[in-house]
Motif scaffolding. Structure first.
Motif, PDB file in Angstrom:
ATOM      1  N   ASP A  94       0.837  -1.057   0.061  1.00  0.00           N
ATOM      2  CA  ASP A  94      -0.335  -0.246   0.656  1.00  0.00           C
ATOM      3  C   ASP A  94       0.795   0.793  -0.146  1.00  0.00           C
ATOM      4  N   HIS A 157      -1.693   1.795   9.415  1.00  0.00           N
ATOM      5  CA  HIS A 157      -3.071   0.640   9.791  1.00  0.00           C
ATOM      6  C   HIS A 157      -1.508  -0.721   9.645  1.00  0.00           C
ATOM      7  N   HIS A 164      -5.532  -4.545   5.441  1.00  0.00           N
ATOM      8  CA  HIS A 164      -5.783  -3.162   6.844  1.00  0.00           C
ATOM      9  C   HIS A 164      -6.078  -4.623   8.355  1.00  0.00           C
ATOM     10  N   ALA A 188       1.212   0.558   7.398  1.00  0.00           N
ATOM     11  CA  ALA A 188       1.195   1.675   6.536  1.00  0.00           C
ATOM     12  C   ALA A 188       1.321   3.044   7.450  1.00  0.00           C
ATOM     13  N   GLU A 190       0.696   6.617   7.091  1.00  0.00           N
ATOM     14  CA  GLU A 190      -0.424   7.738   6.043  1.00  0.00           C
ATOM     15  C   GLU A 190      -0.347   8.945   6.838  1.00  0.00           C
TER      16      GLU A 190
HETATM   17 CO    CO Z   1      -2.977   2.268   3.791  1.00  0.00          CO
END
Ligand code: CO
Ligand code: MF3
Length: 239
Positions: A94, A157, A164, A188, A190
C-alpha cells in the motif's frame, strides 16, 4: 510484501509522471490496472467495501478516496494525491504520493514537503520496543510545528495478508501510547496533512473525503517493517 510494495511504488511513480494537465483521473486508474495485471498482481482497492476503482485520486481539498472519473481532468496548479495498493502472492502492499502539477502555490509546495517529512520522521521511530504512539506523535508534531493540521477521522494501519490489519496508526497521539512495536510487524503509515482545519466531509458519492473549509490536503504512505536492523521501508523510490 516487499515485492508488492515495489509494484505499488513503481506504478505510483509512473502515474505521477503521466499526471499532466488535460489527463483524466480515470486514465490514470486504467493505466494502473493494466500495469498491475501485467506484473501478476491484483489491485487491492478494486471492490474493497465496493470501492469502484483501482486507485484513489484526490485533488486539492480532497484528502483521500477520490474516485477516478473520465470528466475529472487534472490541471496546472493542482496538487494530486494518488493512493494505490496491490495483492501479490497473498500479501498486500500500500502506498501514496502527492505531486504538484506544473507551477503550484508556495503553500501547496510547503504542504507536500511537510507531509513527506512527517512520513520520514515517523519511519525513524519504527524500532523494536518503541511505543506506536511515538510514530503517531512524530507525524503530528512535524505537521503542527509548521502550522498545518492532521486528519483525525482516517488512520494508517497494520498490513500483511490483509490490506488493513491491527494496529491502527493514527496521525496523532502521545509517545506514551502503546502497543510496543515488535519484530516482524509491518505498518502502513499514512500522514494526511491539511493546510487549515482537520474537519472533513464526505461527498455524495459516498467516498471522496475533503476538507470542510476548502483547505488543501497532502497524503503520503509507505509500508515499514519493524526489524532487528531497524526500520525497513518496503519497495523503494517513493520518498
Ligand atoms: Co493504507
Ligand atoms: N487507501 C486506503 C489505505 O491506504 C485504502 C483504500 S480503501 C478503498 O488504506 F476502499 F478505497 F479501497
Amino acid at each position: 510484501m516487499d515485492e508488492a510494495c515495489a509494484i505499488v511504488n513503481e506504478i505510483l511513480l509512473y502515474l505521477s509522471e503521466i499526471a499532466k494537465p488535460g489527463v483524466s483521473t480515470l486514465f490514470l486508474d486504467k493505466e494502473a490496472y493494466k500495469i498491475c495485471k501485467e506484473k501478476g498482481a491484483e489491485p487491492a482497492f478494486l471492490g474493497y467495501s465496493n470501492y469502484p476503482a483501482s486507485v484513489c485520486i484526490s485533488i486539492n481539498d480532497e484528502i483521500v478516496h477520490g474516485i477516478p472519473r473520465e470528466d475529472k481532468i487534472i490541471k496546472e496548479g493542482d496538487i494530486v494525491s494518488i493512493d494505490f495498493g496491490v495483492k501479490k502472492d497473498g500479501f498486500f502492499g500500500d502506498g501514496a504520493i502527492t505531486i504538484g502539477v506544473g507551477k503550484i502555490s508556495f503553500i501547496s509546495h510547503n504542504l507536500i514537503e511537510t507531509a513527506k517529512d512527517c512520513l520520514k520522521n515517523a519511519i525513524e521511530h519504527c524500532k523494536i520496543g518503541n511505543n506506536l504512539g511515538e510514530v503517531c506523535y512524530a507525524i503530528q508534531k512535524c505537521a503542527e510545528s509548521r502550522g498545518f493540521s492532521v486528519v483525525r477521522d482516517f488512520v494508517g494501519h497494520g498490513i500483511g495478508s490483509k490490506l488493513h490489519e491491527p494496529p491502527q496508526v493514527p496521525n496523532y497521539g502521545s509517545p506514551e501510547d502503546g502497543p510496543a512495536l515488535e519484530e516482524g510487524m509491518v505498518l502502513a503509515i499514512e500522514p494526511m496533512v491539511l493546510e487549515k482545519d482537520w474537519k472533513v466531509k464526505v461527498d455524495n458519492d459516498g467516498w471522496t473525503v475533503r476538507t470542510q473549509d476548502g483547505g488543501m490536503a497532502a497524503h503520503f504512505e509507505c509500508c515499514v517493517a519493524i526489524t532487528k536492523e531497524g526500520p525497513k521501508v518496503l519497495g523503494s523510490g517513493l520518498i
